[in-house]
Write a protein that holds these residues in place. Structure first.
Motif, short mmCIF file in Angstrom:
data_model
loop_
_atom_site.label_atom_id
_atom_site.label_comp_id
_atom_site.label_asym_id
_atom_site.label_seq_id
_atom_site.Cartn_x
_atom_site.Cartn_y
_atom_site.Cartn_z
N THR A 236 3.32 5.82 9.55
CA THR A 236 2.77 4.53 9.17
C THR A 236 3.36 3.42 10.02
O THR A 236 4.58 3.33 10.17
N GLU A 240 0.79 -1.80 8.94
CA GLU A 240 0.11 -1.29 7.76
C GLU A 240 0.98 -1.44 6.53
O GLU A 240 0.52 -1.86 5.46
N TYR A 241 2.27 -1.10 6.66
CA TYR A 241 3.18 -1.18 5.51
C TYR A 241 3.25 -2.61 4.97
O TYR A 241 3.06 -2.85 3.76
N ARG A 244 0.02 -3.94 3.38
CA ARG A 244 -0.13 -3.46 2.00
C ARG A 244 0.81 -4.20 1.05
O ARG A 244 0.43 -4.54 -0.08
N LYS A 247 -0.49 -7.62 0.33
CA LYS A 247 -1.69 -7.53 -0.51
C LYS A 247 -1.34 -7.38 -1.99
O LYS A 247 -1.95 -8.02 -2.85
N ASP A 312 1.98 9.04 -2.65
CA ASP A 312 1.66 8.50 -1.33
C ASP A 312 1.84 6.98 -1.31
O ASP A 312 2.18 6.37 -2.33
N GLU A 314 -0.24 4.49 -1.07
CA GLU A 314 -1.14 3.73 -1.95
C GLU A 314 -0.64 3.73 -3.39
O GLU A 314 -0.58 2.69 -4.05
N GLU A 315 -0.25 4.91 -3.88
CA GLU A 315 0.25 5.00 -5.25
C GLU A 315 1.61 4.32 -5.39
O GLU A 315 1.90 3.67 -6.39
N ARG A 318 0.99 0.73 -5.64
CA ARG A 318 0.40 0.40 -6.95
C ARG A 318 1.48 0.31 -8.02
O ARG A 318 1.51 -0.62 -8.83
#
Length: 335
Positions: A236, A240-241, A244, A247, A312, A314-315, A318
């Motif tokens: 990654t 990108e990190y 995210r 965001k 991962d 994304e999780e 979250r």
């Protein structure tokens, strides 16, 4: 080895890795005790049900007391910031590790698991570097003392009575992570955060629970005398990190600066903060950490431990967002 009903001592139990390990170990039926620098910092671990001893890992008497009646030591305590006095780093990262290991060995502890760092490879290393190295101190106190601590610890490895396991985590993120969650978000809120070279460096991220899964696997599978790189196994980019990360906090994507401009900006800010007797919130060495070009190999952990990261990016983000909803970043930064 069945971990349930084993007694686990965690040095640095009030820290990011130590506290989450305590929580998950207790959930597995382990008895957990911990060594913490202060009673105040240990309150969260006490609420989980851990028994706490207050003191320093560099104090032989405290280390000896903490290791009595223990089956496994997980040594997470240490200095992990980007820069500082080599003498102080060496006192804690090397001296503290050796003090804890000798105390554990004398107390009859069977397993000593040491949380080192993948920073033993420095900033310039081969793509998919394995546990065989090369190791590079880079004239950086964190890189250098993590190497020295490993070397000193392995000299104490004495199977079958005293078994050493060394874990080299990548960039550990998740709720309460200061370097990879709390501090970057605090800087983003202040509009002081920037990507380096458009974020082209590689984030060797590992979600905290994935790391702890690997630690437990290494102990369960009795991987004594072994060293393991542990990351999420992804390639990654920092762009990108951090995109995210911005965001999940409803913040704009950070701007980018060339590496040398970023270092110059940080040097000027650092000197200004020192002038007003404030502790610098960023150091030029941070730029080196964000410029590493390659991923570390986790093939050995996958092969020997059957390690596969369950959470991962994304999780992981979250879950971190859920934590952020009830967290004051500034308070967490100063805790």
């Amino acid at each position: 080895m069945n971990l349930s009903e084993q007694t686990l001592l965690i040095s640095g139990i009030s820290g990011f890795i130590g506290l989450r390990t305590a929580e998950l170990a207790i959930a597995r039926g382990m008895k957990v005790c911990g060594l913490a620098r202060s009673a105040e910092k240990a309150k969260k671990a006490q609420k989980l049900g851990a028994e706490i001893i207050v003191g320093s890992v560099t104090d032989p008497a405290i280390a000896s007391k903490a290791c009595q009646g223990v089956d496994i030591v997980l040594h997470t305590a240490g200095i992990s910031q980007e820069s500082g006095s080599l003498k102080h780093f060496r006192e804690v990262n090397v001296g503290g590790t050796v003090t804890m290991a000798k105390a554990a060995k004398s107390a009859g502890v069977k397993i000593f698991t040491h949380i080192s760092s993948a920073m033993v490879y420095g900033f310039n290393y081969p793509d998919r570097v394995t546990e065989n190295g090369p190791l590079r101190g880079e004239n950086n106190p964190l890189c250098q003392t993590k190497i020295e601590a490993e070397e000193a610890l392995l000299q104490l490895h004495a199977p079958p009575d005293f078994e050493i396991i060394i874990i080299r985590p990548g960039d550990v993120y998740g709720p309460r992570s200061i370097p990879w969650i709390v501090r970057p978000l605090h800087m983003m809120h202040q509009k002081l955060f920037a990507l380096v070279n458009d974020g082209q460096g590689v984030s060797n991220h590992v979600y905290i629970d994935n790391l702890i899964d690997a630690i437990f696997l290494a102990i369960e599978k009795e991987a004594y005398g072994e060293i393991f790189n542990i990351t999420d196994g992804q390639n990654t980019s920092w762009k990108e990190y951090f995109t995210r990360l911005a965001k999940i906090a409803d913040l704009p994507v950070p701007l980018s600066l060339p590496k040398e401009e970023a270092k110059l900006f940080i040097r000027v800010r650092e000197q200004g903060q020192k002038l007003f007797r404030k502790k610098p919130d960023l150091v030029p060495e941070t730029v080196d950490f964000l410029s590493r070009p390659y991923a570390y190999s986790i093939a050995k952990a996958q092969r020997i431990l059957n390690y596969e990261p369950k959470i991962d990016l994304e999780e992981g983000m979250r879950r971190t967002r859920e934590w952020l909803r009830n967290t004051d970043i500034k308070t967490e930064l100063n805790s």
